[in-house]
Design a protein around this motif. Sequence first.
Motif, PDB file in Angstrom:
ATOM      1  N   LEU A 396       0.860  -1.536   0.359  1.00 19.39           N
ATOM      2  CA  LEU A 396       0.008   0.545   0.108  1.00 19.39           C
ATOM      3  C   LEU A 396       0.844   1.315  -0.167  1.00 19.39           C
ATOM      4  O   LEU A 396       2.017   1.536   1.034  1.00 19.39           O
ATOM      5  CB  LEU A 396      -1.301  -0.417   1.404  1.00 19.39           C
ATOM      6  CG  LEU A 396      -1.679   1.066   1.545  1.00 19.39           C
ATOM      7  CD1 LEU A 396      -2.761   1.194   0.391  1.00 19.39           C
ATOM      8  CD2 LEU A 396      -2.119   1.292   2.939  1.00 19.39           C
ATOM      9  N   LYS A 397       0.334   2.263  -0.596  1.00 22.99           N
ATOM     10  CA  LYS A 397       1.708   3.112  -1.397  1.00 22.99           C
ATOM     11  C   LYS A 397       0.326   4.324  -0.745  1.00 22.99           C
ATOM     12  O   LYS A 397      -0.204   4.580  -1.484  1.00 22.99           O
ATOM     13  CB  LYS A 397       2.150   3.220  -2.523  1.00 22.99           C
ATOM     14  CG  LYS A 397       3.039   4.812  -2.483  1.00 22.99           C
ATOM     15  CD  LYS A 397       4.748   4.249  -2.607  1.00 22.99           C
ATOM     16  CE  LYS A 397       5.458   5.453  -3.044  1.00 22.99           C
ATOM     17  NZ  LYS A 397       5.629   6.333  -3.795  1.00 22.99           N
ATOM     18  N   ASP A 398       1.039   5.428  -0.571  1.00 20.05           N
ATOM     19  CA  ASP A 398       0.479   6.440   0.016  1.00 20.05           C
ATOM     20  C   ASP A 398       0.671   7.657  -0.187  1.00 20.05           C
ATOM     21  O   ASP A 398       1.803   8.356  -0.816  1.00 20.05           O
ATOM     22  CB  ASP A 398       0.048   7.107   2.066  1.00 20.05           C
ATOM     23  CG  ASP A 398      -1.214   7.786   2.591  1.00 20.05           C
ATOM     24  OD1 ASP A 398      -1.475   7.004   3.295  1.00 20.05           O
ATOM     25  OD2 ASP A 398      -0.200   9.113   2.078  1.00 20.05           O
ATOM     26  N   ARG A 399      -0.223   8.093  -0.983  1.00 23.38           N
ATOM     27  CA  ARG A 399      -0.357   9.847  -2.101  1.00 23.38           C
ATOM     28  C   ARG A 399       0.579  10.799  -1.234  1.00 23.38           C
ATOM     29  O   ARG A 399       1.286  11.117  -1.910  1.00 23.38           O
ATOM     30  CB  ARG A 399      -1.772   9.718  -2.636  1.00 23.38           C
ATOM     31  CG  ARG A 399      -1.500  11.423  -3.408  1.00 23.38           C
ATOM     32  CD  ARG A 399      -0.879  10.786  -4.393  1.00 23.38           C
ATOM     33  NE  ARG A 399      -0.766  12.547  -5.354  1.00 23.38           N
ATOM     34  CZ  ARG A 399       0.512  13.352  -5.122  1.00 23.38           C
ATOM     35  NH1 ARG A 399       1.221  12.916  -4.223  1.00 23.38           N
ATOM     36  NH2 ARG A 399       0.158  14.053  -6.543  1.00 23.38           N
ATOM     37  N   VAL A 400      -0.027  10.836   0.032  1.00 24.78           N
ATOM     38  CA  VAL A 400       0.227  12.513   0.652  1.00 24.78           C
ATOM     39  C   VAL A 400       1.589  11.373   1.377  1.00 24.78           C
ATOM     40  O   VAL A 400       2.931  12.522   1.560  1.00 24.78           O
ATOM     41  CB  VAL A 400      -0.644  12.812   2.022  1.00 24.78           C
ATOM     42  CG1 VAL A 400       0.286  13.603   2.358  1.00 24.78           C
ATOM     43  CG2 VAL A 400      -1.504  12.892   1.236  1.00 24.78           C
ATOM     44  N   LYS A 401       1.834  10.781   2.121  1.00 20.65           N
ATOM     45  CA  LYS A 401       2.875  10.514   3.334  1.00 20.65           C
ATOM     46  C   LYS A 401       4.073   9.532   2.490  1.00 20.65           C
ATOM     47  O   LYS A 401       4.763   9.504   2.715  1.00 20.65           O
ATOM     48  CB  LYS A 401       1.760   9.721   4.256  1.00 20.65           C
ATOM     49  CG  LYS A 401       1.099   9.982   5.128  1.00 20.65           C
ATOM     50  CD  LYS A 401       0.730   9.178   6.364  1.00 20.65           C
ATOM     51  CE  LYS A 401       0.005   9.308   6.730  1.00 20.65           C
ATOM     52  NZ  LYS A 401      -1.388   8.058   7.079  1.00 20.65           N
ATOM     53  N   GLU A 402       4.023   8.941   1.038  1.00 19.12           N
ATOM     54  CA  GLU A 402       5.028   8.357   0.806  1.00 19.12           C
ATOM     55  C   GLU A 402       4.895   7.364   0.650  1.00 19.12           C
ATOM     56  O   GLU A 402       6.085   6.242   0.900  1.00 19.12           O
ATOM     57  CB  GLU A 402       6.279   9.253   0.416  1.00 19.12           C
ATOM     58  CG  GLU A 402       5.439  11.232  -0.615  1.00 19.12           C
ATOM     59  CD  GLU A 402       5.732  11.205  -1.786  1.00 19.12           C
ATOM     60  OE1 GLU A 402       7.432  10.352  -1.923  1.00 19.12           O
ATOM     61  OE2 GLU A 402       5.505  11.234  -2.947  1.00 19.12           O
ATOM     62  N   THR A 403       4.366   6.590   1.869  1.00 16.99           N
ATOM     63  CA  THR A 403       4.784   5.536   2.702  1.00 16.99           C
ATOM     64  C   THR A 403       4.385   4.341   2.119  1.00 16.99           C
ATOM     65  O   THR A 403       3.493   4.348   1.620  1.00 16.99           O
ATOM     66  CB  THR A 403       4.111   5.586   4.257  1.00 16.99           C
ATOM     67  OG1 THR A 403       2.905   5.517   4.119  1.00 16.99           O
ATOM     68  CG2 THR A 403       5.002   6.895   5.503  1.00 16.99           C
ATOM     69  N   LYS A 404       4.945   3.028   2.129  1.00 17.81           N
ATOM     70  CA  LYS A 404       5.042   2.487   1.975  1.00 17.81           C
ATOM     71  C   LYS A 404       4.671   1.319   2.928  1.00 17.81           C
ATOM     72  O   LYS A 404       5.609   1.173   3.969  1.00 17.81           O
ATOM     73  CB  LYS A 404       5.498   1.597   0.746  1.00 17.81           C
ATOM     74  CG  LYS A 404       6.099   1.760  -0.450  1.00 17.81           C
ATOM     75  CD  LYS A 404       7.365   1.130  -1.583  1.00 17.81           C
ATOM     76  CE  LYS A 404       7.022   1.755  -3.233  1.00 17.81           C
ATOM     77  NZ  LYS A 404       7.842   1.264  -4.175  1.00 17.81           N
ATOM     78  N   THR A 405       3.453  -0.114   2.364  1.00 22.41           N
ATOM     79  CA  THR A 405       3.192  -0.748   3.946  1.00 22.41           C
ATOM     80  C   THR A 405       2.855  -2.450   3.638  1.00 22.41           C
ATOM     81  O   THR A 405       1.910  -1.709   1.921  1.00 22.41           O
ATOM     82  CB  THR A 405       1.983  -0.256   4.883  1.00 22.41           C
ATOM     83  OG1 THR A 405       2.160   0.887   4.818  1.00 22.41           O
ATOM     84  CG2 THR A 405       2.006  -0.681   5.685  1.00 22.41           C
ATOM     85  N   GLU A 406       3.177  -3.082   3.916  1.00 25.10           N
ATOM     86  CA  GLU A 406       2.752  -4.396   3.047  1.00 25.10           C
ATOM     87  C   GLU A 406       1.511  -5.093   4.024  1.00 25.10           C
ATOM     88  O   GLU A 406       1.091  -5.198   5.293  1.00 25.10           O
ATOM     89  CB  GLU A 406       4.247  -5.306   3.137  1.00 25.10           C
ATOM     90  CG  GLU A 406       4.884  -5.018   2.118  1.00 25.10           C
ATOM     91  CD  GLU A 406       6.387  -6.131   2.140  1.00 25.10           C
ATOM     92  OE1 GLU A 406       6.112  -6.913   2.718  1.00 25.10           O
ATOM     93  OE2 GLU A 406       7.323  -5.276   0.970  1.00 25.10           O
ATOM     94  N   LEU A 407       0.750  -5.525   4.025  1.00 23.74           N
ATOM     95  CA  LEU A 407      -0.596  -5.665   4.054  1.00 23.74           C
ATOM     96  C   LEU A 407      -1.118  -7.464   3.759  1.00 23.74           C
ATOM     97  O   LEU A 407      -0.571  -7.442   2.338  1.00 23.74           O
ATOM     98  CB  LEU A 407      -1.834  -5.118   3.130  1.00 23.74           C
ATOM     99  CG  LEU A 407      -1.443  -3.424   3.750  1.00 23.74           C
ATOM    100  CD1 LEU A 407      -2.810  -3.108   3.606  1.00 23.74           C
ATOM    101  CD2 LEU A 407      -1.825  -2.952   5.720  1.00 23.74           C
ATOM    102  N   HIS A 408      -1.664  -8.110   4.628  1.00 23.00           N
ATOM    103  CA  HIS A 408      -1.708  -9.097   4.314  1.00 23.00           C
ATOM    104  C   HIS A 408      -3.200  -9.332   3.342  1.00 23.00           C
ATOM    105  O   HIS A 408      -3.629  -8.369   4.150  1.00 23.00           O
ATOM    106  CB  HIS A 408      -1.849 -10.281   5.316  1.00 23.00           C
ATOM    107  CG  HIS A 408      -3.065 -11.464   5.109  1.00 23.00           C
ATOM    108  ND1 HIS A 408      -3.017 -11.972   5.202  1.00 23.00           N
ATOM    109  CD2 HIS A 408      -1.288 -12.385   5.099  1.00 23.00           C
ATOM    110  CE1 HIS A 408      -3.433 -13.436   5.103  1.00 23.00           C
ATOM    111  NE2 HIS A 408      -2.118 -14.164   4.833  1.00 23.00           N
ATOM    112  N   VAL A 409      -3.477 -10.086   2.172  1.00 23.59           N
ATOM    113  CA  VAL A 409      -4.736  -9.991   1.443  1.00 23.59           C
ATOM    114  C   VAL A 409      -5.733 -10.300   2.879  1.00 23.59           C
ATOM    115  O   VAL A 409      -6.718  -9.080   2.335  1.00 23.59           O
ATOM    116  CB  VAL A 409      -4.653 -11.291   0.512  1.00 23.59           C
ATOM    117  CG1 VAL A 409      -5.017 -12.489   1.875  1.00 23.59           C
ATOM    118  CG2 VAL A 409      -6.077 -11.202  -0.243  1.00 23.59           C
TER     119      VAL A 409
END
Length: 419
Positions: A396-409
């Motif tokens: 998951l990439k956040d448009r504002v924070k530019e963070t990348k997070t891996e999420l389980h399905v």
Amino acid sequence: MKTSNFPIFTQKDITSEAELISHKLMIKAGIVRQLTSGLYTWLPLGHRILEKIKMIIREEMNAIGSTEILMPLIQPAELWKESNRWEEYGPELLRINDRHKREFCFGPTFEEVITDLIRKEVSSYKQLPINLFQISTKFRDEIRPRFGVMRAREFIMKDSYSFHSSEQCLNETYKKYSSAYENIFKRLMLNYTIVEADSGNIGGNESHEFHVIADSGEDDLLLDESTQGMNVEIAKIKYGETDVQKIINENNLKHVKGIEVGHIFKLGDKYSSKMKAEITTKESEKINLLMGCYGIGVSRIVAAAIEQNNDEKGIIWPSSISPFDVALIEIDGHKDKLVRNFSAVVYQKMQDSNIDVIYDNRELKLGNKLNDWELMGIPKVLIIGPKETKNNIVTLKDRVKETKTELHVDNICDVILQR
RNA sequence: CGGGGUGUAGCGCAGCUUGGUAGCGCGGCUGGUUUGGGACCAGUAGGUCGUAGGUUCGAAUCCUAUCACCCCGACCA
């Protein structure tokens, strides 16, 4: 929604003719295309944004007991002659003749038509108050259209009209609309202000404007500490002074630029008296109806929102009016069946949770897709490649924070819905 | 309406001053190599130079007219 059914019209280069950042981004992101001066086609992406805004407006209108109708775009000259605006309105009123040489105009506003309707349908105080609104295309033959949809000749406006048998009732309704408008602009997540205004050629005795604050705004506003203020026209009248800078200095006001996105008016009997819209009161007296009217520039809000929410990559939509909640990007799905199948599963999961998702199954490289969705301002992007597919996760990439997070399905929908 | 500017390939532009084979970037299509942030190589398609008239052996280029779009001013959600 899949991109295979939802054409994306982003472009890299735009004409040097566009000046405002919102205008540039609306072209680059594929929101609108100009047909000719002051006339714009709303592309799929733009149409979705309009619909989001309309839905918020509808909900807030319904919440104060205003009911939706739809009036004709073309209006007969007779009504405008009754109100005297056939002469008063000037060349901004686009006039046409039908095959019988009868005169008509394209509706820039609808006081005449709605007053005609109500005078025919309403005859008693018992039928009042009445609150109606419509969301429709208006046409004003502007002297100089400019800044894209900000000042177009054809534009989308929500206009409401209220009818009353007493001043008190009109005042109460006026307040209701004012607070409904506040709710609307709060839900649109825009930085706005309300100012006392001049009623212009719509007429009436009291009016307030709602402005989105932006340096590119065309209107000059004077605000005090409470940020309740007035536009300069009113300020000149109020302080009996034409030198605006002097007014600012002497009264300790702040000068800001605003984009007018809403305007509410107490019309009183301006139209009902001219058009003989009468009712019978409890005391069996004939009186003129009292009216209010209340406008919101729907298409202008799109531009105003972009003026307030953008960065070097493009638009950043407030979540409430983003055309999509999330964009799902598959990496080379056309070559990798496993990636495509997993993406389809994630897509279906989100659809089942009523998440507004756009599934990007185009045959483009990751970088192209990311740039596109960042330009188009989608707040969240999900990436699915071989790595994600193998581990049953998404990035998951956040448009504002530019963070990348891996999420389980299994957690995707919950996280997206949290906002 | 007054003042200024621009019309050339799907998009963005150069060429016009000083007339002589219509160009560049992006995009499109084909093939190949690449592939986790706008890839590379090779090939290929695509233009009545806004329109009409004029000057000239010859006009995208000079002249005239006209249309469209944009900017500045007077009006406005």
